[in-house]
Design an enzyme around this catalytic site. Structure first.
Site, PDB file in Angstrom:
ATOM      1  N   ASP A 174       9.280   2.770  -0.194  1.00  0.00           N
ATOM      2  CA  ASP A 174       8.242   3.408   0.606  1.00  0.00           C
ATOM      3  C   ASP A 174       8.442   2.948   2.051  1.00  0.00           C
ATOM      4  O   ASP A 174       7.990   1.877   2.451  1.00  0.00           O
ATOM      5  CB  ASP A 174       6.860   3.026   0.075  1.00  0.00           C
ATOM      6  CG  ASP A 174       5.738   3.688   0.889  1.00  0.00           C
ATOM      7  OD1 ASP A 174       6.055   4.373   1.892  1.00  0.00           O
ATOM      8  OD2 ASP A 174       4.564   3.516   0.516  1.00  0.00           O
ATOM      9  N   TYR A 193       0.850  -1.190   0.000  1.00  0.00           N
ATOM     10  CA  TYR A 193       0.000   0.000   0.000  1.00  0.00           C
ATOM     11  C   TYR A 193       0.880   1.231   0.000  1.00  0.00           C
ATOM     12  O   TYR A 193       1.835   1.314   0.780  1.00  0.00           O
ATOM     13  CB  TYR A 193      -0.886  -0.012   1.247  1.00  0.00           C
ATOM     14  CG  TYR A 193      -1.749   1.229   1.412  1.00  0.00           C
ATOM     15  CD1 TYR A 193      -2.791   1.506   0.519  1.00  0.00           C
ATOM     16  CD2 TYR A 193      -1.532   2.119   2.469  1.00  0.00           C
ATOM     17  CE1 TYR A 193      -3.592   2.636   0.680  1.00  0.00           C
ATOM     18  CE2 TYR A 193      -2.336   3.248   2.640  1.00  0.00           C
ATOM     19  CZ  TYR A 193      -3.357   3.499   1.740  1.00  0.00           C
ATOM     20  OH  TYR A 193      -4.148   4.625   1.901  1.00  0.00           O
ATOM     21  N   LYS A 233       4.394   8.680   9.260  1.00  0.00           N
ATOM     22  CA  LYS A 233       4.180   7.950  10.518  1.00  0.00           C
ATOM     23  C   LYS A 233       5.195   8.363  11.602  1.00  0.00           C
ATOM     24  O   LYS A 233       5.028   9.416  12.205  1.00  0.00           O
ATOM     25  CB  LYS A 233       4.131   6.453  10.259  1.00  0.00           C
ATOM     26  CG  LYS A 233       2.912   6.115   9.344  1.00  0.00           C
ATOM     27  CD  LYS A 233       2.528   4.672   9.276  1.00  0.00           C
ATOM     28  CE  LYS A 233       1.172   4.522   8.584  1.00  0.00           C
ATOM     29  NZ  LYS A 233       1.195   3.951   7.258  1.00  0.00           N
TER      30      LYS A 233
HETATM   31  C1  LIG Z   1       0.475   4.446   5.961  1.00  0.00           C
HETATM   32  C2  LIG Z   1       1.184   4.237   4.685  1.00  0.00           C
HETATM   33  C3  LIG Z   1       1.046   5.128   3.609  1.00  0.00           C
HETATM   34  C4  LIG Z   1       0.054   6.244   3.616  1.00  0.00           C
HETATM   35  O1  LIG Z   1       0.330   7.193   4.589  1.00  0.00           O
HETATM   36  P1  LIG Z   1      -0.843   8.187   5.073  1.00  0.00           P
HETATM   37  O2  LIG Z   1      -0.141   9.099   6.015  1.00  0.00           O
HETATM   38  O3  LIG Z   1      -1.893   7.336   5.680  1.00  0.00           O
HETATM   39  O4  LIG Z   1      -1.328   8.896   3.851  1.00  0.00           O
HETATM   40  C5  LIG Z   1       1.847   4.943   2.492  1.00  0.00           C
HETATM   41  N1  LIG Z   1       2.724   3.933   2.440  1.00  0.00           N
HETATM   42  C6  LIG Z   1       2.885   3.053   3.451  1.00  0.00           C
HETATM   43  C7  LIG Z   1       3.898   1.969   3.331  1.00  0.00           C
HETATM   44  C8  LIG Z   1       2.101   3.169   4.590  1.00  0.00           C
HETATM   45  O5  LIG Z   1       2.236   2.266   5.569  1.00  0.00           O
END
Ligand SMILES: *Cc1c(COP(=O)(O)O)cnc(C)c1O
Length: 426
Positions: A237, A142, A265
């Site tokens: 990511d 994701y 995060k």
């Molecule tokens: C949480 C997450 C996102 C999205 O981040 P948001 O702050 O919720 O938009 C993108 N990539 C990864 C790997 C994630 O865990």
């Protein structure tokens, strides 16, 4: 009627599904979402005053536990000086320096307000810098909810994908190729077919959005080589894994260096902060220096940056990640033992402050294997644990998070609850 139920009913009248992010609605486990009133350390309290040991940790940011006194103090002190200026501040330099110092592949970094923004901008940057259109992503990874990333695999390996959301036109994802995580051969085939058109490969280097799935030996190294050989950029990511699995993310653990990294995060310490950064020559393509446009009214917000900076400072205390990894291990080993004694088919894995629980014989290595887990058994386990004061992610396909406040006593209380919970599943 419980206050949680009352609030949920009321929320549903003005908020679609009663929540501002879908997984919070408990749809995949059933039951009433808990409305959280406050949190401290490893605990959250709901509106019915029930106390839970929390393994969601705001989906990752709460690595120091909730409401860490120094982070709260930093936020309070920053807020007094004004909430937002739309002009540069010294704090933005400090956090940029802190990030670049800790993650050497990030020579330059741009701050945004969420992980979605970070990945969306990183993809645009990769396309702008290479002058190419196609991107490769992996099923089950994701990367936020930008249109071109809401894609699942098509029917054949080298067919382009299908949208996972209504409202995303096929035309918007026609350049997104979706392959299987840990299947390097598929990536090789894709590069043989489309090599000159591929701008980037984006990957969660440890996947945390299809439960927890680690890369097989050689997978990330192989991606690195294929990208380099074909002039494509490699995007890690690390929105979830950054400062979560270790002091330099997955790249620090594996020694595989991406061209662009995305973060969010943990770097916001609970406030909205995201970032993307990488090689200086690539980052120079971003406006105002380069032609790739990217902007944000609240980017680098001073209060959010204060929370992030303080968090990063506290994370660099010696031994922090060793202790964190140790606690995660104790948790997953203890759970595995107790499931075994109860005769429940169960496996678990962890890396740094992240863990995965699987109702299957073995730790999965692919999206297909993850999808084969016993979701119904997870659902029952989730509610048994919730009833006993332990709050796991309300979905079988999310990773769990341990904070530095999850001490031995907290882990033991969790395992005691699990012993009963597992025994009730058989
Ligand atoms: C949480 C997450 C996102 C999205 O981040 P948001 O702050 O919720 O938009 C993108 N990539 C990864 C790997 C994630 O865990």
């Amino acid at each position: 009627m419980s206050r949680n139920s009352e609030l949920f009913e009321r929320a549903c009248k003005t908020i679609p599904g009663g929540v501002n992010s879908p997984v919070r609605a408990f749809r995949s486990v059933g039951g009433t979402p808990r409305f959280i009133k406050r949190a401290n350390g490893p605990y959250v309290w709901d509106e019915d005053d029930a106390k839970y040991i929390d393994y969601v940790g705001s989906w990752g940011p709460a690595i120091l536990g909730h409401a860490h006194p120094e982070v709260i103090k930093a936020v309070q002190e920053a807020a007094v000086n004004g909430l937002s200026f739309g002009a540069p501040t010294e704090g933005e330099i400090l956090i940029a320096e802190a990030i670049c110092e800790r993650i050497p592949s990030m020579e330059k970094v741009r701050l945004v307000s969420s992980g979605t923004e970070a990945t969306m901008s990183a993809i645009r940057l990769a396309r702008g810098a290479t002058g190419r259109s196609k991107i490769i992503k992996f099923e089950g990874c994701y990367h936020g909810h930008a249109d071109s990333l809401l894609v699942k695999a098509g029917s054949g390996m080298l067919t382009f994908g299908n949208p996972t959301s209504s409202g995303v036109p096929l035309e918007f994802i026609q350049h997104t190729l979706v392959l299987d995580f840990n299947d390097l051969q598929a990536v090789e085939t894709a590069f043989t077919e489309y090599g000159k058109e591929i701008a980037c490969v984006i990957v969660e280097p440890v996947a945390g959005n299809m439960n927890l799935v680690k890369p097989k030996a050689g997978f990330l190294e192989g991606l690195r080589k294929l990208c380099s050989d074909h002039g494509a950029l490699l995007i890690f990511d690390e929105v979830m894994t950054g400062f979560r699995v270790g002091p330099q993310g997955v790249q620090g653990l594996t020694g595989v260096t991406p061209d662009i990294t995305t973060l969010a995060k943990v770097i916001g310490g609970g406030m909205p902060v995201g970032a993307f950064g990488g090689r200086a020559d690539v980052m120079e393509h971003i406006a105002p220096v380069g032609a790739v446009y990217q902007a944000g009214t609240l980017s680098g917000n001073p209060v959010a940056v204060a929370a992030g900076l303080t968090t990063l400072r506290l994370l660099s205390e010696p031994g922090f990640y060793d202790r964190l990894a140790e606690q995660s291990k104790k948790l997953v080993q203890g759970l595995t033992e107790r499931a075994g004694s109860a005769g429940v088919l169960f496996a678990a894995d962890s890396i740094g402050g992240m863990f995965g629980l699987y109702f299957s014989l073995e730790v999965p290595t692919s999206f297909e294997e993850v999808s084969a887990a016993d979701v119904d058994l997870f659902r029952r386990f989730f509610h048994e644990m919730l009833e006993r004061g332990v709050y796991f992610a309300p979905s079988a396909f999310e990773a769990g998070f341990v904070s530095s406040t999850h001490d031995d006593e907290v882990i033991q209380a969790t395992l005691d609850a699990a012993e009963i919970a597992f025994s009730r599943l058989v």
